[in-house]
Design a protein around this motif. Structure first.
Motif, PDB file in Angstrom:
ATOM      1  N   VAL A  94      39.850  49.291  30.358  1.00 44.08           N
ATOM      2  CA  VAL A  94      39.345  48.081  29.626  1.00 44.08           C
ATOM      3  C   VAL A  94      40.226  47.019  29.459  1.00 44.08           C
ATOM      4  N   LEU A  95      40.070  45.894  29.925  1.00 42.55           N
ATOM      5  CA  LEU A  95      40.827  44.655  30.016  1.00 42.55           C
ATOM      6  C   LEU A  95      40.080  43.563  29.222  1.00 42.55           C
ATOM      7  N   HIS A  96      40.856  43.325  27.950  1.00 45.52           N
ATOM      8  CA  HIS A  96      40.475  42.505  26.982  1.00 45.52           C
ATOM      9  C   HIS A  96      41.159  41.045  26.781  1.00 45.52           C
ATOM     10  N   THR A  97      40.310  39.921  26.991  1.00 46.43           N
ATOM     11  CA  THR A  97      41.213  38.788  27.171  1.00 46.43           C
ATOM     12  C   THR A  97      40.360  37.504  26.621  1.00 46.43           C
ATOM     13  N   HIS A  98      41.060  36.429  26.779  1.00 48.77           N
ATOM     14  CA  HIS A  98      40.359  35.263  26.285  1.00 48.77           C
ATOM     15  C   HIS A  98      41.330  34.277  27.260  1.00 48.77           C
ATOM     16  N   GLU A 157      43.002  42.772  40.579  1.00 51.50           N
ATOM     17  CA  GLU A 157      42.872  44.014  41.130  1.00 51.50           C
ATOM     18  C   GLU A 157      42.462  45.161  40.536  1.00 51.50           C
ATOM     19  N   TYR A 158      41.782  44.857  39.174  1.00 49.96           N
ATOM     20  CA  TYR A 158      41.216  46.149  38.793  1.00 49.96           C
ATOM     21  C   TYR A 158      39.714  46.293  39.198  1.00 49.96           C
ATOM     22  N   ALA A 159      39.141  45.270  39.802  1.00 49.41           N
ATOM     23  CA  ALA A 159      38.026  45.326  40.671  1.00 49.41           C
ATOM     24  C   ALA A 159      37.771  46.264  41.868  1.00 49.41           C
ATOM     25  N   ALA A 160      38.931  46.972  42.135  1.00 50.22           N
ATOM     26  CA  ALA A 160      39.077  47.931  43.297  1.00 50.22           C
ATOM     27  C   ALA A 160      38.016  48.768  43.298  1.00 50.22           C
ATOM     28  N   PRO A 161      37.075  49.106  44.405  1.00 48.16           N
ATOM     29  CA  PRO A 161      36.193  50.152  44.421  1.00 48.16           C
ATOM     30  C   PRO A 161      36.450  51.744  43.820  1.00 48.16           C
ATOM     31  N   VAL A 189      31.033  40.895  29.647  1.00 46.72           N
ATOM     32  CA  VAL A 189      31.528  42.023  29.915  1.00 46.72           C
ATOM     33  C   VAL A 189      31.257  42.326  31.495  1.00 46.72           C
ATOM     34  N   LEU A 190      32.289  42.247  32.227  1.00 48.88           N
ATOM     35  CA  LEU A 190      32.414  42.420  33.673  1.00 48.88           C
ATOM     36  C   LEU A 190      32.534  43.627  34.096  1.00 48.88           C
ATOM     37  N   LEU A 191      31.828  44.199  35.311  1.00 45.46           N
ATOM     38  CA  LEU A 191      31.982  45.475  35.779  1.00 45.46           C
ATOM     39  C   LEU A 191      32.828  45.635  37.119  1.00 45.46           C
ATOM     40  N   SER A 192      33.586  46.598  37.033  1.00 44.91           N
ATOM     41  CA  SER A 192      33.994  46.951  38.560  1.00 44.91           C
ATOM     42  C   SER A 192      32.750  47.856  39.298  1.00 44.91           C
ATOM     43  N   ALA A 208      36.711  39.282  44.004  1.00 48.25           N
ATOM     44  CA  ALA A 208      37.380  40.556  44.021  1.00 48.25           C
ATOM     45  C   ALA A 208      36.691  41.597  44.023  1.00 48.25           C
ATOM     46  N   GLY A 209      35.296  41.642  43.484  1.00 53.39           N
ATOM     47  CA  GLY A 209      34.380  42.505  43.443  1.00 53.39           C
ATOM     48  C   GLY A 209      33.821  42.796  42.074  1.00 53.39           C
ATOM     49  N   PHE A 210      34.194  42.139  40.876  1.00 55.39           N
ATOM     50  CA  PHE A 210      33.577  42.478  39.798  1.00 55.39           C
ATOM     51  C   PHE A 210      32.144  41.966  39.681  1.00 55.39           C
ATOM     52  N   ILE A 211      31.404  42.554  38.855  1.00 55.48           N
ATOM     53  CA  ILE A 211      29.820  42.441  38.927  1.00 55.48           C
ATOM     54  C   ILE A 211      29.357  42.050  37.476  1.00 55.48           C
ATOM     55  N   ASP A 212      28.553  40.782  37.231  1.00 49.36           N
ATOM     56  CA  ASP A 212      28.276  40.193  36.273  1.00 49.36           C
ATOM     57  C   ASP A 212      26.665  40.696  35.841  1.00 49.36           C
ATOM     58  N   PRO A 213      26.605  41.713  34.735  1.00 47.11           N
ATOM     59  CA  PRO A 213      25.454  42.339  34.345  1.00 47.11           C
ATOM     60  C   PRO A 213      24.103  41.562  34.398  1.00 47.11           C
ATOM     61  N   PRO A 214      23.985  40.420  33.987  1.00 48.57           N
ATOM     62  CA  PRO A 214      22.455  39.749  34.152  1.00 48.57           C
ATOM     63  C   PRO A 214      22.249  39.576  35.554  1.00 48.57           C
ATOM     64  N   GLN A 215      23.288  39.452  36.439  1.00 51.59           N
ATOM     65  CA  GLN A 215      22.808  38.870  37.846  1.00 51.59           C
ATOM     66  C   GLN A 215      22.582  40.304  38.632  1.00 51.59           C
TER      67      GLN A 215
END
Length: 267
Positions: A111-115, A133-137, A228-231, A194-201
């Motif tokens: 879990v990466l937490h940022t602002h 880099e944290y979006a790696a499959p 909240v973005l998802l790998s 990079a591969g992150f996924i946006d939940p509503p999309q």
């Protein structure tokens, strides 16, 4: 799990914010702008943890005292490792990383937490580079936080002239001659590329606003800022995405809580 910018530490709105958050019964929660929560030996930090029945992980901000607090609900979630600063001080605020053991996932959830930077789209793009880099499959990863940018498919304001001129540089692309184009989404493009996924999309729903309701000179147009973005490995567990947008929540901060629900299979 969710994300919530509590606005200047919550101030006299803190009790109402805690009542709202407690009602959500989240297992993982990222809070931004935890101003002054470290004072008096962390009194407000520990009061928050007690009010929510959660364990806190504190990441100090380099700017404006806008600290980050990641909370998790033990024993449903257990923390294996935590790094308060993954960038050696290169973020305007901060970016932390936690390895959380969550029932139903076959390895710890990163879990990466940022602002991200609130004033400079170019700085946001550089900060995003620490996260891609944290979006790696092969990774189970989340980004939680106030990213200060719209999603790739979010609408621009209907009329940019309605946005105060002195605030537009925070959000718009700047041409070589100094004039503005549309919304600067380069940081989000880097994360999505990079591969992150946006939940509503991912769920095929229109993204709800998370800011713009407050008014009073604080960028009063509907937009998204909180995520909240998802790998890719996390996305199949996604069940629901919502923003807590009620008369009560609109009176508690200039951002609204974002909540994503996941369904996992134990063991």
């Amino acid at each position: 799990m969710g994300s919530y910018n509590v606005m200047d530490g919550g101030e006299d709105r803190w009790s109402g914010q805690m009542n709202l958050l407690a009602s959500l019964d989240l297992d993982i929660l990222g809070i931004q702008e935890a101003k002054h929560w470290d004072r008096n030996d962390g009194a407000r930090l520990n009061e928050t943890a007690e009010a929510l029945g959660m364990q806190p992980l504190f990441a100090p901000s380099r700017s404006h005292g806008c600290h980050l607090v990641l909370l998790f609900r033990w024993p449903r979630v257990r923390c294996r490792r935590f790094q308060a600063d993954i960038s050696c001080g290169r973020f305007h605020h901060a970016a932390s990383r936690a390895q959380l053991v969550v029932e139903g996932f076959d390895q710890p959830l990163c879990v990466l937490h940022t602002h991200l930077h609130p004033f400079s789209p170019s700085a946001r793009l550089k900060e995003a580079g620490w996260l891609t880099e944290y979006a790696a499959p092969d990774r189970l990863s989340l980004i939680i936080g106030d990213l200060n940018t719209g999603g790739l498919t979010d609408k621009d304001p209907d009329d940019w002239e309605s946005v105060p001129a002195h605030l537009q540089s925070r959000h718009r692309l700047v041409r070589s001659d100094g004039s503005y184009a549309g919304t600067d989404r380069r940081a989000m493009s880097a994360l999505m590329g990079a591969g992150f996924i946006d939940p509503p999309q991912h769920l095929g729903i229109t993204p709800p606003r998370t800011a713009g309701h407050w008014g009073g000179g604080s960028e009063p147009w509907d937009r998204r800022s909180d995520y909240v973005l998802l790998s890719p490995r996390v996305a199949p567990a996604l069940h629901n995405h919502e923003v807590v947008d009620t008369p009560e929540s609109r009176g508690l901060a200039d951002h609204l809580p974002v909540v994503d629900t996941f369904v996992t299979s134990p063991g």
